[in-house]
Design an enzyme around this catalytic site. Structure first.
Site, PDB file in Angstrom:
ATOM      1  N   GLU A  90       4.722  10.297  -3.866  1.00  0.00           N
ATOM      2  CA  GLU A  90       4.057   8.991  -4.068  1.00  0.00           C
ATOM      3  C   GLU A  90       4.419   8.429  -5.439  1.00  0.00           C
ATOM      4  OE1 GLU A  90      -0.094   8.653  -3.033  1.00  0.00           O
ATOM      5  OE2 GLU A  90       0.009  10.526  -1.938  1.00  0.00           O
TER       6      GLU A  90
ATOM      7  N   HIS B 165       0.840   5.156   1.409  1.00  0.00           N
ATOM      8  CA  HIS B 165       0.116   6.041   2.320  1.00  0.00           C
ATOM      9  C   HIS B 165       0.715   7.446   2.196  1.00  0.00           C
ATOM     10  CE1 HIS B 165      -2.321   7.019   5.806  1.00  0.00           C
ATOM     11  NE2 HIS B 165      -1.287   7.700   6.258  1.00  0.00           N
TER      12      HIS B 165
ATOM     13  N   ASN C  29       0.856  -1.186   0.000  1.00  0.00           N
ATOM     14  CA  ASN C  29       0.000   0.000   0.000  1.00  0.00           C
ATOM     15  C   ASN C  29       0.889   1.232   0.000  1.00  0.00           C
ATOM     16  OD1 ASN C  29      -2.405   1.580   0.266  1.00  0.00           O
ATOM     17  ND2 ASN C  29      -1.948   1.838   2.442  1.00  0.00           N
TER      18      ASN C  29
HETATM   19  C1  GRF Z   1      -3.094   8.362  -2.734  1.00  0.00           C
HETATM   20  O1  GRF Z   1      -2.951   9.571  -2.066  1.00  0.00           O
HETATM   21  C2  GRF Z   1      -2.565   7.233  -1.864  1.00  0.00           C
HETATM   22  O2  GRF Z   1      -1.563   7.632  -1.014  1.00  0.00           O
HETATM   23  C3  GRF Z   1      -3.759   6.801  -1.079  1.00  0.00           C
HETATM   24  O3  GRF Z   1      -4.844   6.967  -1.966  1.00  0.00           O
HETATM   25  C4  GRF Z   1      -4.552   7.987  -2.904  1.00  0.00           C
HETATM   26  C5  GRF Z   1      -4.843   7.444  -4.257  1.00  0.00           C
HETATM   27  O4  GRF Z   1      -4.663   8.408  -5.265  1.00  0.00           O
HETATM   28  N1  GRF Z   1      -3.603   5.468  -0.580  1.00  0.00           N
HETATM   29  P1  GRF Z   1      -4.629   7.981  -6.778  1.00  0.00           P
HETATM   30  O5  GRF Z   1      -5.974   7.330  -7.076  1.00  0.00           O
HETATM   31  O6  GRF Z   1      -3.505   7.044  -6.959  1.00  0.00           O
HETATM   32  O7  GRF Z   1      -4.450   9.241  -7.553  1.00  0.00           O
END
Ligand code: GRF
Length: 200
Positions: free
Chosen positions: A185, A115, A113
């Site tokens: 991310e 986060h 996952n």
């Molecule tokens: C991201 O901020 C991630 O950290 C969280 O959910 C969000 C998903 O965003 N788990 P996306 O759909 O990948 O743009």
């Protein structure tokens, strides 16, 4: 050291609700840019209305909708996909539901996952989406970031695979923090999956 065998690692992603899908596309593009033997076999969505489905299809990623009204049935269908499609990793991409201990055990493959905060801070039940960035902003943090971790039966608690921080001292709103963190991310999720699948 990375494997030299031509084996292609097939992974699935899980996204719930009206997911945006930006991490899903970021990891797909990373695998392609780096020419890695890792392929998203299926992007699984719980909601057929998710905008991310069209975005995924436009990039040639096969998508599947599996409703989650009945969570047990959802897990059974995903488990069947894992087993019949030779899946070697599950990446949660905006999947806001808890998976059961039974699912994790039966899956038998790593489940990752991402986060949007520096775990173990700002994680746990209810800590998702804008709630995370609002809490970080309220706490007056000067740093935030993203964490990739293995999934266990508690929210945001599994072993940390990779974490990177970013200075948010310049951010004057939770939205500014969210966008700074999103860049992190996109930067760390693909390499984390690569690390799990291709490193020895
Ligand atoms: C991201 O901020 C991630 O950290 C969280 O959910 C969000 C998903 O965003 N788990 P996306 O759909 O990948 O743009």
């Amino acid at each position: 050291m990375e494997r030299t065998s031509p084996q292609v690692h097939r992974i699935i992603t899980l996204s719930s609700g009206l997911s945006r899908g930006s991490n899903l596309l970021a990891i797909h593009r990373y695998f392609q840019k780096e020419n890695l033997p890792i392929q998203i076999a299926y992007a699984v969505f719980t909601n057929s209305q998710a905008q991310a489905i069209a975005n995924a299809n436009a990039e040639g990623i096969s998508s599947l909708v599996i409703p989650i009204r009945d969570p047990q049935l959802f897990e059974e269908r995903v488990l069947s996909l894992i087993k019949t499609q030779d899946i070697s990793l599950v990446a949660l991409c905006g999947f806001m539901k808890k998976v059961s201990a039974d699912f994790i055990r039966k899956a038998g493959v790593p489940i990752l996952n991402i986060h949007p905060a520096l775990l173990p801070k700002f994680g746990g039940k209810g800590m998702y989406g804008t709630a995370v960035h609002e809490a970080v902003f309220k706490a007056g943090e000067k740093l935030s970031g993203a964490t990739v971790h293995l999934v266990d039966e508690e929210y945001d608690r599994g072993a940390i695979i990779r974490q990177e921080s970013i200075d948010i001292g310049f951010c004057s709103s939770p939205e500014m923090i969210a966008s700074a963190v999103l860049e992190i991310e996109h930067k760390i999720y693909g390499p984390s999956i690569r690390q799990i699948l291709l490193s020895r």
